[in-house]
Scaffold this motif. Structure first.
Motif, PDB file in Angstrom:
ATOM      1  N   LYS A  24       1.114  -1.513  -0.241  1.00 15.99           N
ATOM      2  CA  LYS A  24       0.389  -0.193  -0.107  1.00 15.99           C
ATOM      3  C   LYS A  24       0.842   1.385   0.167  1.00 15.99           C
ATOM      4  CE  LYS A  24      -4.037  -1.548   2.865  1.00 15.99           C
ATOM      5  NZ  LYS A  24      -4.886  -1.250   4.043  1.00 15.99           N
ATOM      6  N   GLY A  25       2.094   0.545   0.431  1.00 12.78           N
ATOM      7  CA  GLY A  25       2.434   2.520   0.596  1.00 12.78           C
ATOM      8  C   GLY A  25       2.998   3.243  -0.062  1.00 12.78           C
ATOM      9  N   ASP A  26       3.482   2.165  -1.232  1.00 11.13           N
ATOM     10  CA  ASP A  26       4.006   3.150  -2.258  1.00 11.13           C
ATOM     11  C   ASP A  26       2.691   3.783  -3.593  1.00 11.13           C
ATOM     12  OD1 ASP A  26       7.082   1.843  -2.085  1.00 11.13           O
ATOM     13  OD2 ASP A  26       6.616   0.575  -3.534  1.00 11.13           O
ATOM     14  N   TYR A  45       4.621   5.992   6.965  1.00 16.04           N
ATOM     15  CA  TYR A  45       5.629   6.105   7.109  1.00 16.04           C
ATOM     16  C   TYR A  45       6.183   5.109   8.368  1.00 16.04           C
ATOM     17  CZ  TYR A  45       7.031   9.903   3.763  1.00 16.04           C
ATOM     18  OH  TYR A  45       7.936  10.212   2.864  1.00 16.04           O
ATOM     19  N   ASN A  46       4.976   5.547   9.043  1.00 14.55           N
ATOM     20  CA  ASN A  46       5.244   4.637  10.650  1.00 14.55           C
ATOM     21  C   ASN A  46       4.685   3.118   9.982  1.00 14.55           C
ATOM     22  OD1 ASN A  46       5.536   3.416  12.981  1.00 14.55           O
ATOM     23  ND2 ASN A  46       3.739   4.445  13.387  1.00 14.55           N
ATOM     24  N   ALA A  47       3.878   2.739   9.222  1.00 20.22           N
ATOM     25  CA  ALA A  47       3.292   1.311   8.726  1.00 20.22           C
ATOM     26  C   ALA A  47       4.307   1.330   7.789  1.00 20.22           C
ATOM     27  CB  ALA A  47       2.173   0.985   7.923  1.00 20.22           C
ATOM     28  N   GLN A  48       5.819   1.671   7.020  1.00 21.07           N
ATOM     29  CA  GLN A  48       6.824   1.234   6.188  1.00 21.07           C
ATOM     30  C   GLN A  48       7.940   0.971   7.716  1.00 21.07           C
ATOM     31  OE1 GLN A  48       7.818   2.752   2.246  1.00 21.07           O
ATOM     32  NE2 GLN A  48       5.485   3.745   2.698  1.00 21.07           N
ATOM     33  N   GLY A  49       7.891   1.313   8.213  1.00 22.98           N
ATOM     34  CA  GLY A  49       8.516   1.061   9.336  1.00 22.98           C
ATOM     35  C   GLY A  49       9.641   2.335   9.006  1.00 22.98           C
ATOM     36  N   ASP A  50       9.429   3.155   8.862  1.00 22.08           N
ATOM     37  CA  ASP A  50      10.251   4.457   9.128  1.00 22.08           C
ATOM     38  C   ASP A  50       9.378   5.266   9.907  1.00 22.08           C
ATOM     39  OD1 ASP A  50      11.552   6.133   8.643  1.00 22.08           O
ATOM     40  OD2 ASP A  50      11.324   6.300   6.916  1.00 22.08           O
ATOM     41  N   PRO A  51      10.133   4.985  11.231  1.00 19.36           N
ATOM     42  CA  PRO A  51       9.441   5.688  12.523  1.00 19.36           C
ATOM     43  C   PRO A  51      10.262   6.989  12.662  1.00 19.36           C
ATOM     44  CG  PRO A  51      11.015   4.105  12.953  1.00 19.36           C
ATOM     45  CD  PRO A  51      10.841   3.837  12.083  1.00 19.36           C
ATOM     46  N   LYS A 111      10.322   9.354   9.556  1.00 20.62           N
ATOM     47  CA  LYS A 111       9.589  10.132   8.869  1.00 20.62           C
ATOM     48  C   LYS A 111       8.499  10.354   9.497  1.00 20.62           C
ATOM     49  CE  LYS A 111      12.753   9.930   4.548  1.00 20.62           C
ATOM     50  NZ  LYS A 111      12.035   8.938   3.039  1.00 20.62           N
ATOM     51  N   ALA A 112       8.273   9.373  10.224  1.00 19.67           N
ATOM     52  CA  ALA A 112       6.434   9.108  10.704  1.00 19.67           C
ATOM     53  C   ALA A 112       6.618  10.217  11.828  1.00 19.67           C
ATOM     54  CB  ALA A 112       6.076   8.082  11.534  1.00 19.67           C
ATOM     55  N   LEU A 113       6.982  10.414  12.518  1.00 15.41           N
ATOM     56  CA  LEU A 113       7.578  11.118  13.686  1.00 15.41           C
ATOM     57  C   LEU A 113       8.118  12.948  13.627  1.00 15.41           C
ATOM     58  CD1 LEU A 113       7.735  12.497  16.859  1.00 15.41           C
ATOM     59  CD2 LEU A 113      10.157  11.966  16.485  1.00 15.41           C
ATOM     60  N   GLN A 114       8.524  13.133  11.964  1.00 13.17           N
ATOM     61  CA  GLN A 114       8.380  14.295  12.029  1.00 13.17           C
ATOM     62  C   GLN A 114       7.441  15.071  10.694  1.00 13.17           C
ATOM     63  OE1 GLN A 114      11.464  14.151   8.259  1.00 13.17           O
ATOM     64  NE2 GLN A 114      13.486  13.139   9.405  1.00 13.17           N
ATOM     65  N   HIS A 115       6.366  13.303  10.229  1.00 13.41           N
ATOM     66  CA  HIS A 115       4.912  14.033   9.919  1.00 13.41           C
ATOM     67  C   HIS A 115       4.119  14.191  11.281  1.00 13.41           C
ATOM     68  CE1 HIS A 115       6.875  12.783   6.063  1.00 13.41           C
ATOM     69  NE2 HIS A 115       6.069  13.639   5.558  1.00 13.41           N
ATOM     70  N   TYR A 116       3.986  13.224  12.326  1.00 11.37           N
ATOM     71  CA  TYR A 116       3.007  13.658  13.168  1.00 11.37           C
ATOM     72  C   TYR A 116       3.487  15.113  13.984  1.00 11.37           C
ATOM     73  CZ  TYR A 116       2.350   8.868  13.300  1.00 11.37           C
ATOM     74  OH  TYR A 116       2.061   7.096  12.882  1.00 11.37           O
ATOM     75  N   LYS A 117       4.238  15.364  14.079  1.00 12.98           N
ATOM     76  CA  LYS A 117       5.128  16.868  14.805  1.00 12.98           C
ATOM     77  C   LYS A 117       4.667  17.790  14.520  1.00 12.98           C
ATOM     78  CE  LYS A 117       9.156  15.478  17.075  1.00 12.98           C
ATOM     79  NZ  LYS A 117      10.634  15.884  17.563  1.00 12.98           N
ATOM     80  N   LYS A 118       4.273  17.879  13.138  1.00 11.98           N
ATOM     81  CA  LYS A 118       3.883  18.552  12.226  1.00 11.98           C
ATOM     82  C   LYS A 118       2.556  19.254  11.949  1.00 11.98           C
ATOM     83  CE  LYS A 118       7.561  18.989   8.183  1.00 11.98           C
ATOM     84  NZ  LYS A 118       7.641  18.562   6.493  1.00 11.98           N
ATOM     85  N   ALA A 119       1.720  17.767  12.082  1.00 11.27           N
ATOM     86  CA  ALA A 119       0.167  17.940  12.516  1.00 11.27           C
ATOM     87  C   ALA A 119      -0.221  17.901  13.982  1.00 11.27           C
ATOM     88  CB  ALA A 119       0.290  15.794  12.565  1.00 11.27           C
ATOM     89  N   LEU A 120       0.324  18.620  15.419  1.00 10.23           N
ATOM     90  CA  LEU A 120       0.357  18.159  16.158  1.00 10.23           C
ATOM     91  C   LEU A 120       0.539  19.896  16.473  1.00 10.23           C
ATOM     92  CD1 LEU A 120       1.640  15.610  17.922  1.00 10.23           C
ATOM     93  CD2 LEU A 120      -0.234  15.570  17.821  1.00 10.23           C
ATOM     94  N   HIS A 143      -0.389  10.072  19.958  1.00 11.47           N
ATOM     95  CA  HIS A 143      -0.063   8.408  20.954  1.00 11.47           C
ATOM     96  C   HIS A 143       1.337   8.040  20.135  1.00 11.47           C
ATOM     97  CE1 HIS A 143      -0.352   4.678  20.246  1.00 11.47           C
ATOM     98  NE2 HIS A 143      -0.855   4.011  21.745  1.00 11.47           N
ATOM     99  N   GLN A 144       0.840   8.595  18.875  1.00  5.57           N
ATOM    100  CA  GLN A 144       1.593   7.917  17.732  1.00  5.57           C
ATOM    101  C   GLN A 144       2.735   8.294  17.563  1.00  5.57           C
ATOM    102  OE1 GLN A 144       0.498   5.038  17.280  1.00  5.57           O
ATOM    103  NE2 GLN A 144       0.370   4.376  15.170  1.00  5.57           N
ATOM    104  N   ALA A 145       3.613   9.683  17.972  1.00  9.63           N
ATOM    105  CA  ALA A 145       4.516  10.242  18.314  1.00  9.63           C
ATOM    106  C   ALA A 145       4.969   9.465  19.608  1.00  9.63           C
ATOM    107  CB  ALA A 145       3.970  11.597  18.574  1.00  9.63           C
ATOM    108  N   VAL A 146       4.480   9.634  20.950  1.00 11.46           N
ATOM    109  CA  VAL A 146       5.004   8.872  21.382  1.00 11.46           C
ATOM    110  C   VAL A 146       5.544   7.588  21.196  1.00 11.46           C
ATOM    111  CG1 VAL A 146       4.246   7.788  23.832  1.00 11.46           C
ATOM    112  CG2 VAL A 146       3.996  10.229  23.502  1.00 11.46           C
ATOM    113  N   ALA A 147       4.672   6.638  20.562  1.00  8.30           N
ATOM    114  CA  ALA A 147       5.080   5.054  20.038  1.00  8.30           C
ATOM    115  C   ALA A 147       6.314   5.559  19.842  1.00  8.30           C
ATOM    116  CB  ALA A 147       4.501   4.606  19.678  1.00  8.30           C
ATOM    117  N   CYS A 148       6.995   6.556  18.530  1.00  7.86           N
ATOM    118  CA  CYS A 148       7.819   7.044  17.682  1.00  7.86           C
ATOM    119  C   CYS A 148       8.987   6.739  18.507  1.00  7.86           C
ATOM    120  CB  CYS A 148       7.598   7.309  16.520  1.00  7.86           C
ATOM    121  SG  CYS A 148       6.647   6.919  15.232  1.00  7.86           S
ATOM    122  N   LEU A 149       8.808   8.242  19.311  1.00  6.38           N
ATOM    123  CA  LEU A 149      10.356   8.444  19.924  1.00  6.38           C
ATOM    124  C   LEU A 149      10.512   7.576  21.523  1.00  6.38           C
ATOM    125  CD1 LEU A 149       8.698  11.815  21.251  1.00  6.38           C
ATOM    126  CD2 LEU A 149      10.467  11.238  20.131  1.00  6.38           C
TER     127      LEU A 149
END
Length: 650
Positions: free
Chosen positions: A183-185, A212-218, A220-229, A244-250
Motif C-alpha cells: 500500500k505504501g508506495d 511512514y510508520n506502517a513502512q517501518g520508518d518511525p 519520518k513518521a515522527l517528523q510528520h506527526y509533529k507537523k500535525a500536532l 499517541h503515535q508520536a510518543v510510540a515513535c519516540l
C-alpha cells in the motif's frame, strides 16, 4: 427506501480477506455494493457470491471518487462503509439495526465508530484504537472528499458524528498485510500529488505519518506527526491518535528524554486514562528503573479495574494498556526479582487473556511443574481450559513435549487419543522419546512414506542419538544442507577423529540440547554431552547457569556461577544475575559490586546502572560507574529521573 443498511465498499485484489469481511456483515446489511478498481485476482468472484451489486470503476487516483460511486448506488436509509481488511462482530448486528431504526435518516447525520487496528497477529489481541465516521444517513449532502484518507463531509464541513460503540476490527496495519499489499508506495504517490497542489493540512501530515510508520520508518513518521500536532489541531478527532503515535515513535527510536516530556504532557491532557501511565512504565523499564515500572504498570491495572468514566472506558487509544501490556511486562519484572508468586500470577492472567499463547503457557507450566505435583497442575489447567477444544488439547500436548515432562505428556497424549485428534509424525516421535520407547520411535520412522523428508527436526535427531546412544539417528540430518550439524553429530559419536583445533561446536544448539536433556531428566545424556564438549566447559557452564537462573532454579545456577567465579570465568549475565539476587535479598553492597563488574564487562547495557546506583554507597565506585554511564549513555544521563539516581549520595 425500505432497506435499512447499505454496505458500501471499494476493493482491489482483496481475495485473502474479502470473504471474512462479507461473512461478518450477514444479518447486518440489507444490500452490499462493491466497487472494484481493477482486481486481477479472485476478488470479484468472491464479491459476487455475496451480492449482484459488483461494479467496475476506472481508478483515477482518488479514493473519494470511488467511494462516492458506491454510495451513489445505495438504496438503504443508512450507509455503512468498510474496507476489505476489516470485519465486525456479527453478534452486535441486531442491536445496531434496532438502534438505527429509531434514528432520523432524513437528516445528514452520522455515527463515529471505534476501529481496532491490530498491530500484530490478530490472535495476540494487540491493537490501537482509532475512530471514524463509518455510518451515516443516505442523504444528498453527505459525500466523501480528499483523494486519500478521505473524509465524510456534510455539506461543506467534515461530519461530526455521534459516538456509537459498534466496533470495526482492522487488520490492514499488521506488518505482513502491509508488505503483501504494498500500500505504501501507492499512497505516498497520492500524497505527493496533494503536496504539489498545496492542499496539505494537519490531518494530511498525520495520515502521511501513518504511512511512514506502517513502512517501518518511525523517524519520518515522527517528523510528520509533529507537523500535525498544532494548536489548531487540538480540537480535531485525530489529535489524540496522532499524539499517541508520536510518543510510540519516540520510544521506538530510543529518544527517551523527549518521549518522557511528551508523556508528562499526555498525563496532564488525559489523566483519567491508562495510556500514558503505561507509556511511562515502558520507558522506565527500558531505562532499568524497574521499581518505578512495576508501580506504574500496577497503577494501569488499578485504573482499568476502577475506571472513572461513567461508560467504564479506561483507555484513550488501546484497552491493552490496562491489561495485556502490564501483565506481559510485570511477569518479566517480577521474574527478575525472583518473585515466583507474582510471576505465576501475571503469567496466569496472561494465559486467561489469551489461551492460545504457547510461549506464556510454556513459561507458566515450566514454573508450576517444578513446584507442584503434576496432578495439581492438570487440575489448574482444567479450570483455565474449562471448555477445552481439540486444538487446546493438542496445544497442551505440544507444550508438554517442550517441557520434556513425561507425566504431562502421557496425560495429554491420552486426552488427544480419546478425542480422536490425529497426531503428526513429529508429535508421535517426541512422545516415543519422552516415554523412552526406542522401538516405537523406530517403527514411526519406518512408516514414513517419503524418506527424503524426515519427520523429525535436527534437535530431535540429536536427542534420540544421545538418549539411546545410537548414532543411526544422525542419518536423518543428512537431508539437511547444514553441514555444521552433520559435523557435530559425527564428532559426538567419533570424537577421536577431531583435533582440539577443529571441534565442531554450535554454542546455542548445544545449550538447547543440554536444556532439553535436563528437562527430560536424562542426566546421563546431559553429563555425556558435557564431557564431549569439555573444551567448551566455561561457555556452557555460563549458559546453563543463566538458564537455571531464568527458571528460578537458583541453587543450580549458583553452583555453576560459583565454579566459574573461582576460575575467573563468570560472564556478564552471571555477574548481573548474582548482583540482582543479592540486592533483592538485602545485601546491597555486595550486590552493587557484582553489578559494577557486569557493567564494566558490558557497559552498553543501560538497564543495570539504575539498580547499581540505588544500592551502592561507595562514592569512589559510584563516580567510576557514573562516568561510564555518561560516556556510554549520554542520551539518558540528562533525563531528570536518571539524574536524581546517579547523583552523589548526601
Amino acid at each position: 427506501m425500505d432497506q435499512l443498511i447499505s454496505l458500501c465498499m471499494i476493493v482491489k485484489n482483496e481475495e485473502k480477506v474479502l470473504r471474512r469481511c462479507l461473512e461478518s456483515v450477514k444479518g447486518l446489511a440489507d444490500e452490499i455494493i462493491v466497487i472494484d478498481t481493477g482486481s486481477d485476482d479472485g476478488t470479484k468472484a468472491i464479491a459476487r457470491s455475496f451480492t449482484d451489486e459488483v461494479h467496475d470503476f476506472v481508478w483515477i487516483d482518488d479514493f473519494s471518487a470511488a467511494k462516492n460511486e458506491a454510495i451513489r448506488r445505495a438504496n438503504g436509509k443508512w450507509i455503512f462503509v468498510l474496507d476489505a481488511d476489516e470485519y465486525v462482530d456479527k453478534e452486535k448486528s441486531a442491536e445496531l439495526r434496532r438502534f438505527l431504526s429509531t434514528q432520523d435518516h432524513t437528516k445528514p447525520i452520522g455515527f463515529t465508530l471505534p476501529v481496532y487496528n491490530f498491530t500484530h497477529n490478530v490472535e495476540l489481541g494487540r491493537f490501537v484504537e482509532s475512530t471514524a465516521v463509518r455510518l451515516f444517513a443516505n442523504h444528498p449532502l453527505v459525500r466523501f472528499e480528499r483523494p486519500i484518507h478521505e473524509q465524510v463531509m456534510s455539506g461543506s464541513e467534515p461530519m461530526a458524528g455521534t459516538n456509537y460503540p459498534f466496533i470495526i476490527f482492522h487488520t490492514g496495519y499488521t506488518q505482513q498485510t502491509w508488505s503483501e499489499k504494498k500500500k505504501g508506495d501507492r499512497n505516498l504517490q497520492l500524497f505527493e500529488k496533494l503536496k504539489a497542489q498545496k492542499q496539505f493540512e494537519e490531518y494530511d501530515y498525520f495520515t502521511l505519518g501513518n504511512e511512514y510508520n506502517a513502512q517501518g520508518d518511525p523517524k519520518k513518521a515522527l517528523q510528520h506527526y509533529k507537523k500535525a500536532l498544532t494548536k489548531r489541531a487540538q480540537t480535531q478527532s485525530f489529535y489524540p491518535f496522532c499524539y499517541h503515535q508520536a510518543v510510540a515513535c519516540l520510544i521506538q527510536l530510543d529518544w527517551l528524554k523527549e518521549a518522557l516530556e511528551y508523556i508528562e504532557q499526555g498525563l496532564k491532557n488525559w489523566p483519567q486514562f491508562v495510556d500514558y501511565y503505561c507509556f511511562k512504565a515502558m520507558v522506565c523499564q527500558q531505562l532499568g528503573l524497574y521499581d518505578e515500572a512495576i508501580q506504574l504498570f500496577e497503577k494501569c491495572i488499578d485504573i482499568a479495574s476502577h475506571p472513572s468514566q461513567k461508560d467504564g472506558r479506561y483507555w484513550l487509544m488501546s484497552a491493552n494498556y490496562g491489561n495485556l501490556i502490564p501483565y506481559s511486562n510485570l511477569h518479566a519484572l517480577y521474574a527478575r526479582r525472583l518473585d515466583i508468586q507474582q510471576t505465576v500470577y501475571y503469567l496466569t492472567k496472561l494465559i486467561q487473556f489469551h489461551k492460545s499463547d504457547y510461549l506464556v503457557l510454556y513459561h507458566l507450566l515450566g514454573l508450576l511443574t517444578q513446584r507442584e505435583p503434576v496432578s495439581e497442575v492438570i487440575a489448574f489447567l482444567d479450570k483455565i481450559y474449562n471448555e477445552k477444544t481439540p486444538e487446546q488439547s493438542l496445544q497442551l500436548l505440544q507444550v508438554s513435549f517442550l517441557l520434556g515432562n513425561k507425566e504431562l505428556s502421557v496425560h495429554y497424549h491420552a486426552e488427544c487419543h480419546k478425542l480422536n485428534i490425529p497426531l503428526p509424525a513429529q508429535h508421535r516421535l517426541y512422545y516415543a522419546l519422552i516415554t523412552d520407547q526406542p522401538s516405537e520411535f523406530d517403527l514411526i520412522l519406518a512408516s514414513l512414506e517419503d524418506p527424503e523428508i524426515p519427520a523429525m527436526d535436527h534437535k530431535l535427531s540429536f536427542l534420540a542419538s544421545i538418549v539411546w546412544q545410537d548414532a543411526k539417528y544422525g542419518t536423518y540430518i543428512q537431508a539437511s544442507s547444514d553441514n555444521s550439524l552433520i559435523d557435530m553429530h559425527a564428532y559426538l559419536f567419533a570424537p577421536e577423529q577431531a583435533t582440539t583445533d577443529n571441534i565442531p561446536f554450535d554454542e546455542d544448539f548445544v545449550t538447547k540440547l543440554l536444556v532439553d536433556l535436563f528437562k527430560m531428566n536424562r542426566f546421563e545424556g546431559y553429563d555425556w554431552l558435557i564431557q564431549r564438549y569439555s573444551a567448551f566447559n566455561d561457555a556452557l557452564a555460563n549458559r546453563m547457569g543463566d538458564h537455571f537462573f531464568s527458571q528460578f532454579q537458583v541453587e543450580l545456577a549458583l553452583d555453576y556461577y560459583s565454579l566459574l567465579l573461582d576460575q575467573n570465568q563468570l560472564g556478564d549475565n552471571g555477574y548481573r544475575n548474582v548482583g540482582f539476587l543479592y540486592i533483592y535479598q538485602g545485601n546491597q553492597e555486595e550486590g552493587a559490586a557484582f553489578l559494577a563488574q557486569s557493567i564494566e564487562m558490558t557497559p552498553e547495557d543501560a538497564t543495570s546502572y539504575p539498580t547499581f546506583f540505588k544500592a551502592c554507597q561507595d562514592q569512589e565506585l559510584r563516580k567510576k560507574v557514573r562516568d561510564l554511564y555518561r560516556q556510554k549513555h549520554t542520551q539518558y544521563a540528562s533525563i531528570p529521573l536518571i539524574q536524581t539516581i546517579i547523583k552523589d549520595q548526601a
